[in-house]
Scaffold this motif. Structure first.
Motif, mmCIF file in Angstrom:
data_model
loop_
_atom_site.group_PDB
_atom_site.id
_atom_site.type_symbol
_atom_site.label_atom_id
_atom_site.label_comp_id
_atom_site.label_asym_id
_atom_site.label_seq_id
_atom_site.Cartn_x
_atom_site.Cartn_y
_atom_site.Cartn_z
ATOM 1 N N ASP A 83 0.943 -1.374 -0.106
ATOM 2 C CA ASP A 83 0.023 0.050 -0.006
ATOM 3 C C ASP A 83 0.956 1.167 -0.114
ATOM 4 O O ASP A 83 0.410 2.437 -0.572
ATOM 5 N N ALA A 84 1.793 1.509 0.718
ATOM 6 C CA ALA A 84 2.593 2.446 0.777
ATOM 7 C C ALA A 84 3.267 2.854 -0.593
ATOM 8 O O ALA A 84 3.423 3.900 -0.989
ATOM 9 N N GLU A 85 3.858 1.691 -1.352
ATOM 10 C CA GLU A 85 4.282 1.858 -2.601
ATOM 11 C C GLU A 85 3.223 2.508 -3.708
ATOM 12 O O GLU A 85 3.637 3.320 -4.421
ATOM 13 N N ILE A 86 2.114 1.865 -3.510
ATOM 14 C CA ILE A 86 1.125 2.266 -4.342
ATOM 15 C C ILE A 86 0.691 3.791 -3.948
ATOM 16 O O ILE A 86 0.681 4.634 -4.905
ATOM 17 N N ALA A 145 2.182 10.545 -9.265
ATOM 18 C CA ALA A 145 1.485 10.834 -10.449
ATOM 19 C C ALA A 145 0.801 12.240 -10.378
ATOM 20 O O ALA A 145 0.479 13.015 -11.522
ATOM 21 N N ALA A 146 0.199 12.207 -9.166
ATOM 22 C CA ALA A 146 -0.779 13.619 -8.888
ATOM 23 C C ALA A 146 0.064 14.781 -9.028
ATOM 24 O O ALA A 146 -0.649 15.665 -9.626
ATOM 25 N N LYS A 147 1.023 14.690 -8.539
ATOM 26 C CA LYS A 147 2.078 16.021 -8.351
ATOM 27 C C LYS A 147 2.295 16.142 -9.857
ATOM 28 O O LYS A 147 2.422 17.525 -10.244
ATOM 29 N N GLU A 148 2.467 15.165 -10.706
ATOM 30 C CA GLU A 148 3.179 15.483 -12.193
ATOM 31 C C GLU A 148 1.887 16.159 -12.929
ATOM 32 O O GLU A 148 1.839 16.879 -13.653
ATOM 33 N N THR A 149 0.719 15.506 -12.458
ATOM 34 C CA THR A 149 -0.410 15.982 -13.471
ATOM 35 C C THR A 149 -0.762 17.296 -12.952
ATOM 36 O O THR A 149 -1.044 18.056 -13.776
ATOM 37 N N ILE A 182 3.370 6.096 -5.404
ATOM 38 C CA ILE A 182 3.344 6.158 -7.053
ATOM 39 C C ILE A 182 2.016 7.104 -7.218
ATOM 40 O O ILE A 182 2.377 7.914 -8.333
ATOM 41 N N ALA A 183 0.904 6.847 -6.551
ATOM 42 C CA ALA A 183 -0.110 7.741 -6.896
ATOM 43 C C ALA A 183 0.069 9.399 -6.631
ATOM 44 O O ALA A 183 -0.159 10.011 -7.430
ATOM 45 N N GLN A 184 0.867 9.412 -5.430
ATOM 46 C CA GLN A 184 1.200 10.901 -5.140
ATOM 47 C C GLN A 184 2.286 11.493 -6.070
ATOM 48 O O GLN A 184 1.997 12.724 -6.541
#
Length: 85
Positions: free
Chosen positions: A3-6, A13-17, A9-11
């Motif tokens: 869960d920590a890795e996911i 991706a959100a920052k890049e978006t 990765i999600a954070q």
């Protein structure tokens, strides 16, 4: 994958978006003046939209008021002509 890795990765991706969206709008999120100016522009556009809505409502009201007055005048003159005979 944990869960920590996911979450990591999600954070990322959100920052890049967010960076890409701000770049498309030509706003530098790290520059406070740029972000403030962008907010000011959005507030100005909102006031302009609200003013345009008020003006269009008043214009429609004036149009229908003039049409109703014209119809009432025609009816009144027609009634006067009918009763005058």
């Amino acid at each position: 994958m944990t869960d920590a890795e996911i979450r990591t990765i999600a954070q990322a991706a959100a920052k890049e978006t967010v960076r890409e969206v701000f770049a498309l709008m030509r706003v530098d999120p790290t520059d406070i003046d740029s972000a403030t100016a962008f907010g000011d522009d959005l507030r100005y556009l909102r006031r302009q939209r609200q003013a345009a809505e008020k003006i269009s409502f008043k214009a429609m009201l004036a149009f229908f008021g003039a049409a109703a007055s014209g119809a009432a005048a025609i009816l009144y003159l027609g009634l006067q002509d009918f009763l005058g005979r």
